[in-house]
Structures are given as C-alpha cells and as structure tokens.
Scaffold this active site. Sequence first.
Site, PDB file in Angstrom:
ATOM      1  N   ASP A  71       0.821  -1.213   0.000  1.00 59.87           N
ATOM      2  CA  ASP A  71       0.000   0.000   0.000  1.00 59.87           C
ATOM      3  C   ASP A  71       0.857   1.267   0.000  1.00 59.87           C
ATOM      4  O   ASP A  71       1.886   1.329  -0.666  1.00 59.87           O
ATOM      5  CB  ASP A  71      -0.914  -0.070   1.238  1.00 59.87           C
ATOM      6  N   HIS A  91      -3.798   5.788   3.881  1.00 55.75           N
ATOM      7  CA  HIS A  91      -4.550   4.664   3.323  1.00 55.75           C
ATOM      8  C   HIS A  91      -4.021   3.313   3.809  1.00 55.75           C
ATOM      9  O   HIS A  91      -4.796   2.449   4.249  1.00 55.75           O
ATOM     10  CB  HIS A  91      -4.492   4.756   1.795  1.00 55.75           C
ATOM     11  N   ASN A 132     -13.856   0.572  -7.565  1.00 54.30           N
ATOM     12  CA  ASN A 132     -14.933   1.472  -7.114  1.00 54.30           C
ATOM     13  C   ASN A 132     -15.643   2.200  -8.246  1.00 54.30           C
ATOM     14  O   ASN A 132     -16.111   3.313  -8.052  1.00 54.30           O
ATOM     15  CB  ASN A 132     -14.339   2.553  -6.191  1.00 54.30           C
ATOM     16  N   SER A 134     -11.240  -0.771  -1.070  1.00 52.29           N
ATOM     17  CA  SER A 134      -9.992  -0.739  -0.288  1.00 52.29           C
ATOM     18  C   SER A 134     -10.224  -1.196   1.139  1.00 52.29           C
ATOM     19  O   SER A 134      -9.346  -1.823   1.747  1.00 52.29           O
ATOM     20  CB  SER A 134      -9.433   0.688  -0.222  1.00 52.29           C
TER      21      SER A 134
END
Lengths: 91, 468
Positions: free
Chosen positions: B195, B247, B344, B412
């Site tokens: 990530d 994130h 998404n 996510s």
Amino acid sequence: MTISKENAVENARKDLAKRLKIDAGDVKEKAVEDADFPDMALGASEDDEMSGQMMTRGWRIKLEAQGQTFEYRADKNQVRAYKFKGKNYRV
Amino acid sequence: MNRNNIFIHLALAFVLVLVAAFAGQLNKWRKQWRPARFVPIEDKKKVASVEEISLSETTRSFGAPEILVKFKSGVSQDAIDRLTAERNDRVEDRIENADGWEAIDDFDNADAATLVKEYQQLPEVEFAEPNYEINLDEAEAGPLEPILPHDPQFNDQWALANSGQRGGKKGADISATRAWARTTGSEEVVVAVLDTGVDYNHEDLTENMWRRPEKMEPYHDNELGTIDDEFGFNAIDGSDPMDDNGHGTHCAGIIGAEGENEIGIAGVNWKVQIMPLKFMNASGSGSTKDAIEAINYVIDRKKAGVNVRIISASWGSTQKSRALGDVIRKAYENDILFVAAAGNSSVNNDRMPHYPSSYDSPNVVSVAALDRHDALASFSNWGAKSVAIAAPGVEILSTWLGNEYEEKSGTSMATPVVSGVAALILAEHPEMSVDDLKKKLLASTDPIAALKGKTITAGRINAAKALE
C-alpha cells in the site's frame, strides 16, 4: 503539503494555459464543485498507474478556454487533468 | 449367580464406596486450602460477555463457587457474612457491577440445587441460582458465543458487530465477535499490506507490526542494493516504509489493530504481524513496476523463513500487466494468498476487468464492498464470474496517521476485512495451503440477496463460519 481549493484552481488554470500554449488570463473558471471520486487517483489515473481504491473527496474544476470546456480534478494532495485530449495527467 | 460371585460383587461395591468417599474428602480439603482466586484477563473477557451467553448446565469446575445469591437491598455485608458462616459457607466474591450479588462457596460440598433451595428460603435473599459452568467448547455448549473487546471505539465498528448503530441492519457484519471465541489471531501469522506504507508507530498498531528478525539478512534488491528492511519495504526508493498518506495505515488497522488494549479499535485480528510495503506515494498512487518489486520482496522474505501468507492489495486500475500477473502467480507458487479490491467504478468486472483483482491466478480473491444495510455499495464493482466475495466497505472506522482514527469507504476497506479473516483461519490452521485457504474463505459466507448474480459466492464473508 496540503492543497487548498483556491490553490487547486489556480494550478489547474496555469496547467491548462501551458498545455494550450495560451496566457493564463485567457482561461476562465466555469465551475468548481465538491465531488467524490472513486479512487485516490481521482478517477483520472495515468497509464501504468495503480491507485488506492478508497473513495476520495475533492473538487471537480471546469475551465473554459478557446471555446472548449476542460475538466480538472483535485483534492488536498494533488491536481489532475481529466481526459485532456483523451489522456489523464498529474499536474 | 453362585455364592462366590456375590462376594466378589459386594467387595467391589465396598471398594467403590470407599474411593468415592475419599475423593469427596479430598475435594473438601482442597477447597478449604484453596488460595484467593485470581481472574486472569482472558477470563475477565469471558465474564464480560456473560450477559449474552446462554449457559450450559454442565458440571461446575472444581474450585468455582457453588451458587450466586442476590441479597435484598439493605442487607448489610456483616449480615451476609453471618448468614453464610452459620451454614458453613463463605462469600467467595462480591460481583462487580451487579449490586447485591454474591458468589457463595460451600464447605460441606453440598450440591448447588440444595444450596439454591436453602438460600431461596431466607427472607434476606431476593434470588439464588447455581453458578453454572460456562464452557466455550462448541461440542458441549452449542455454537460459539460472542467475545466483546474493551477497545473504546469498538461500538463504531459496525463491520465487526452490527447492532443497528446509525440506522444499520442488525447482524449485517462478519460475525467477528463469535469468531473471537475461537481465536483472536496469532503473532505467528504475517500479513503483507501492499500500500502507501503503514504508520508502524501508531499506538494501536505498533504491537502488531512485523520486524525483520535480527538473525535474518537484510533484503538485497538488484536495483536498490542492500536495504535495511527492519520495518518492511519501500519499493519506491528503498527507504523507510512509513505511511505518508494514511490509506495503508487504515487498511492495516482493519486487519490487525491491537484488540483488548483499551485503545481505539479492534482489528479483525487482535494479534497478528503486519508487514508494511510501500509502493504508493503520498497521493495514494504508484507504478506497476514498484508493485512487482514489493511482491518480489514478499516472496523473498517468505523463502527466507518469514511466515508471510497473505498479501492485502487495496488498489488497482483497469490496465492489465502481464508482468504483474506473473509475479502474483509466483506468489501463489509460494503459498501466498493475494486479496485484491474489486474497484470502485460501479461496473461489472466480468465485462470491464479491474487489475490485479481480475487476474486469473488461483490465489487471487477479488472483494466487493457492502454497506451497513447489507447492500452492495453504490460505488462497488461486481462480477458474477470475476468477483469472489463481499465484505463491509462503507464508513469503516480504522487507524490513521498520527494516532488518529478515520472512517473511510471503498473496496480498499473491504479487502483487508477478507485478508483479516484469512489470517484468523491461518491462526487456527497454520499449515493450510493457499488453495484450501481460498476455498475456506469462499465457503464461509452468509448469503445476501443483493449479491445474487453479482459475485461468485453471492455472500458476505463470515469470520465465525470460516473458523468452523
């Protein structure tokens, strides 16, 4: 460094002027609205770019120049040109 | 029956009576000499969930108080002590947060039913009941019962326990609290979070962060050279994998924020090792090449002896890379599961693939997002053939930079939920192969009507089922 909405619009104007090779004063701000983008590249990823799949709050910036409307997308971290002549660019 | 047999039977009966009497006396002595009872934290956790546990009336454990008695208000402690002493009993414990309740122990070794009857007849007593043994063994006590952590923001974690908070649908969660009755995770299991890095100093994560073992050689990358990978790997420049976006830290908290530490939230795993891998920058994006470098790092560390079995990948794009697909397959060959966000863009991945979640590698698990009503999230991609499973991914509270916590939405967020459940399975079944692990995940869902025709399993991941 965190980018404000005003800074984002100004950066977008300068970038569009540069791409069109015109004076920044000839780029008009048409609309700036809050928006939710589908990922951390603001739905405007470049070629060979992966992005976090987290909904991201930012601004959709619409600018007008040479009789056309151009879209930029921005959040506190970045400004991007959306589909400028079919391609996305990080500013 | 001849006369000799009768004598043999009588002798055996006499011996049995003697043994039983001796055992009873031993038990009585043992109880009288029993030291004050210490309740370890693990037991307190179980006590905390007693309200919701249906008690099984099995034999009491040796050493436990026989009955629980609630005395009427106004009855003094001196009076209670006198009443119990008159019966050769004693107050074993006053039950905290339950005014008037006392745990009574009996020195005469009378059975609980007799004691309850005796105390019920006293005018000072409002109610008495046996001190039932609580047994969390499913075989004896029915389905696993919930374990609730004492992390202060746990009530906001609807994905783990949806009580209908903020208008959600009660039960629309992954049944984490029931899973925790089986296991809360293991520090033997390492999950790589590929990530933006991870804030490994976050107070709710730091205890669950992977560190390169001292005896293990630092990582050598052909391009970056020898790297001090004490805290993980930064594929961008070989430096520290500290998160500069948030994130990755959010995803890490979903998998393994330390549970029961009375700070913030609980992860799907209370105990686990998070291996931070940074390939996305401060804006949350990165290159295919750096993603490949980071996956290669994971494979290298696995070969060097690190028990890293899961890569959690909360990122993607619509561009297919043969090289990325190949390295993910290489991870499969090294027994590593690859859990990936479905994307998404509210599109059907069967028609418009999203990578890496759409790679046709046996270790890839593609994850869609659900909201707190068990509806497919408005933004979530789906795919009856290409998206495996769904998990909560809207308004998910987790760790953020600077010891903070934030609610975020996206596939996510759904992805690390599934990665976390996979880690729980491995905590229980460390030797499980990646093929079996994926099968187990896909067989551990609650059917959701909204997912019919939308995902392969048409279900929401259920952590408790995954541990059955």
